[in-house]
Design an enzyme around this catalytic site. Sequence first.
Site, PDB file in Angstrom:
ATOM      1  N   ARG A  71      -7.644  12.106  11.718  1.00  0.00           N
ATOM      2  CA  ARG A  71      -9.259  12.563  11.263  1.00  0.00           C
ATOM      3  C   ARG A  71     -10.213  11.718  11.861  1.00  0.00           C
ATOM      4  O   ARG A  71     -10.787  11.883  12.943  1.00  0.00           O
ATOM      5  CB  ARG A  71      -9.380  13.338  10.525  1.00  0.00           C
ATOM      6  CG  ARG A  71      -9.780  12.998   9.031  1.00  0.00           C
ATOM      7  CD  ARG A  71     -10.737  12.943   8.122  1.00  0.00           C
ATOM      8  NE  ARG A  71     -11.197  12.591   7.643  1.00  0.00           N
ATOM      9  CZ  ARG A  71     -11.932  11.233   7.530  1.00  0.00           C
ATOM     10  NH1 ARG A  71     -13.033  10.657   8.361  1.00  0.00           N
ATOM     11  NH2 ARG A  71     -11.726  10.379   6.580  1.00  0.00           N
ATOM     12  N   TYR A 118      -4.842   9.359  -1.234  1.00  0.00           N
ATOM     13  CA  TYR A 118      -3.629  10.220  -0.744  1.00  0.00           C
ATOM     14  C   TYR A 118      -2.386  10.270  -1.902  1.00  0.00           C
ATOM     15  O   TYR A 118      -2.055  10.782  -2.003  1.00  0.00           O
ATOM     16  CB  TYR A 118      -2.869   8.836  -0.441  1.00  0.00           C
ATOM     17  CG  TYR A 118      -3.917   8.788   1.135  1.00  0.00           C
ATOM     18  CD1 TYR A 118      -3.612   9.225   1.943  1.00  0.00           C
ATOM     19  CD2 TYR A 118      -4.622   7.258   0.837  1.00  0.00           C
ATOM     20  CE1 TYR A 118      -4.572   9.323   3.512  1.00  0.00           C
ATOM     21  CE2 TYR A 118      -5.674   7.023   1.775  1.00  0.00           C
ATOM     22  CZ  TYR A 118      -5.556   8.091   3.224  1.00  0.00           C
ATOM     23  OH  TYR A 118      -5.624   8.567   4.101  1.00  0.00           O
ATOM     24  N   CYS A 124      -7.889   9.941   5.814  1.00  0.00           N
ATOM     25  CA  CYS A 124      -7.819   8.789   7.121  1.00  0.00           C
ATOM     26  C   CYS A 124      -6.034   9.829   8.165  1.00  0.00           C
ATOM     27  O   CYS A 124      -6.597  11.153   9.002  1.00  0.00           O
ATOM     28  CB  CYS A 124      -8.263   8.054   7.770  1.00  0.00           C
ATOM     29  SG  CYS A 124      -9.579   7.138   7.789  1.00  0.00           S
ATOM     30  N   TRP A 165      -8.562  -2.228  -0.048  1.00  0.00           N
ATOM     31  CA  TRP A 165      -9.069  -0.903  -0.851  1.00  0.00           C
ATOM     32  C   TRP A 165     -10.127  -1.623  -1.678  1.00  0.00           C
ATOM     33  O   TRP A 165     -10.705  -0.537  -2.074  1.00  0.00           O
ATOM     34  CB  TRP A 165      -8.398  -0.293  -1.833  1.00  0.00           C
ATOM     35  CG  TRP A 165      -7.130   0.684   0.071  1.00  0.00           C
ATOM     36  CD1 TRP A 165      -6.067   0.615  -0.105  1.00  0.00           C
ATOM     37  CD2 TRP A 165      -7.456   2.158  -0.243  1.00  0.00           C
ATOM     38  NE1 TRP A 165      -5.532   1.860   1.033  1.00  0.00           N
ATOM     39  CE2 TRP A 165      -6.342   2.533   0.694  1.00  0.00           C
ATOM     40  CE3 TRP A 165      -8.805   2.726   0.307  1.00  0.00           C
ATOM     41  CZ2 TRP A 165      -7.211   3.529   1.554  1.00  0.00           C
ATOM     42  CZ3 TRP A 165      -9.312   3.422   0.938  1.00  0.00           C
ATOM     43  CH2 TRP A 165      -7.947   4.282   1.157  1.00  0.00           C
ATOM     44  N   GLU A 203       0.803  -1.270   0.143  1.00  0.00           N
ATOM     45  CA  GLU A 203      -0.191  -0.105  -0.014  1.00  0.00           C
ATOM     46  C   GLU A 203       0.750   1.769  -0.100  1.00  0.00           C
ATOM     47  O   GLU A 203       0.393   2.368  -0.794  1.00  0.00           O
ATOM     48  CB  GLU A 203      -1.299  -0.156   1.139  1.00  0.00           C
ATOM     49  CG  GLU A 203      -1.614   1.302   1.171  1.00  0.00           C
ATOM     50  CD  GLU A 203      -2.309   1.414   3.280  1.00  0.00           C
ATOM     51  OE1 GLU A 203      -1.772   1.618   3.336  1.00  0.00           O
ATOM     52  OE2 GLU A 203      -3.900   1.402   2.200  1.00  0.00           O
ATOM     53  N   ASP A 236      -9.704   4.005  12.963  1.00  0.00           N
ATOM     54  CA  ASP A 236     -10.034   2.637  13.469  1.00  0.00           C
ATOM     55  C   ASP A 236      -9.133   2.117  14.105  1.00  0.00           C
ATOM     56  O   ASP A 236      -8.617   1.296  13.702  1.00  0.00           O
ATOM     57  CB  ASP A 236     -10.907   1.995  11.763  1.00  0.00           C
ATOM     58  CG  ASP A 236     -11.079   0.519  12.375  1.00  0.00           C
ATOM     59  OD1 ASP A 236     -10.849  -0.367  13.125  1.00  0.00           O
ATOM     60  OD2 ASP A 236     -11.649  -0.034  11.452  1.00  0.00           O
TER      61      ASP A 236
END
Length: 264
Positions: free
Chosen positions: A166, A94, A146, A80, A58, A169
């Site tokens: 922000r 991103y 995130c 994803w 990733e 999980d």
Amino acid sequence: MQAYLELLQDILDNGTKKEDRTGTGTISVFSRQLRFDLAKGFPLLTTKKLHIKSILHELLWFLSGETNIAYLKEKGVRIWNEWADEEGNLGRVYGAQWRTWLGPDGRTTDQISQLIDQIRNNPDSRRHLVSAWNPAEVSAMALPPCHYAFQFYVADGKLSCMFNMRSVDTFLGLPFNIASYAFLTYMVAQQCDLEVGELIWCGGDVHIYLNHIEQVKLQLTREPYPLPKLLIKRKPDSIFDYAFEDFEIADYVSHPGIKGLIAI
Ligand SMILES: Nc1nc(=O)c2c([nH]1)NC[C@@H]1CN(c3ccc(C(=O)N[C@@H](CCC(=O)O)C(=O)O)cc3)CN21
Ligand SMILES: O=c1ccn([C@H]2C[C@H](O)[C@@H](COP(=O)(O)O)O2)c(=O)[nH]1
């Protein structure tokens, strides 16, 4: 990773129950920080087995500027899949913001190249910052970032990284995110001939999904093992030339994996 376990306990003890976008429900706390001294080991969770392959691919995919999941699929990484459209596109997520931030005049900025250049040539700068939060393009993303910004800091020949999230999980996402930014810090340090310093995570809405509570409690019964070490086997010509095979995690001893459903 004792600090991570303490964070889980903190959310269990102090969390407020809240509804969320996915309809799953969470308990959450607001605004927390974790600090990892990278000299003491690579911050990979040991109280459940983590899939290093997904994390590294990733990150390499972000760095390549790609926003289509074709590369991930080719490598057998599925994290994803749920957010991509039929063609595999995620929109301006991103990779797009890191490498081709779109300015008002239509020109793009490669934030990663600029970051490396500035750390090398102006290490004392207080502007070693990369932002993935582009308000003008949030609506063009499958999921707004995130981990929305990160900053590097150079002192005493050591490179430290602070990354901000922000929304967190804590059971499924955070262990991935910590390891990912640790990899990135090692890569940037190698490219800039620096040692690694601290990795600092700052979280806003830090939550445990209600369907992860049992998994979290199981994890809290487990004793952490000593942290593994990261070996980078060669020094590529640039930050964009790393390959999966360049990395080796040595001495990773962990408890077995714990399955949990991802909230979509
Ligand atoms: N709810 C939610 N949590 C996240 O952490 C998250 C999202 N959504 N959406 C975007 C990305 C995708 N991420 C993900 C997605 C799946 C796993 C996951 O299922 N992890 C499994 C192993 C999966 C694997 O490596 O194949 C785990 O047990 O850690 C982790 C992070 C992180 N992000
Ligand atoms: O790298 C990531 C990406 C996503 N997450 C988590 C945080 C939230 O649980 C969801 C996103 O939902 P929002 O409603 O957009 O906040 O994904 C993560 O922890 N790490």
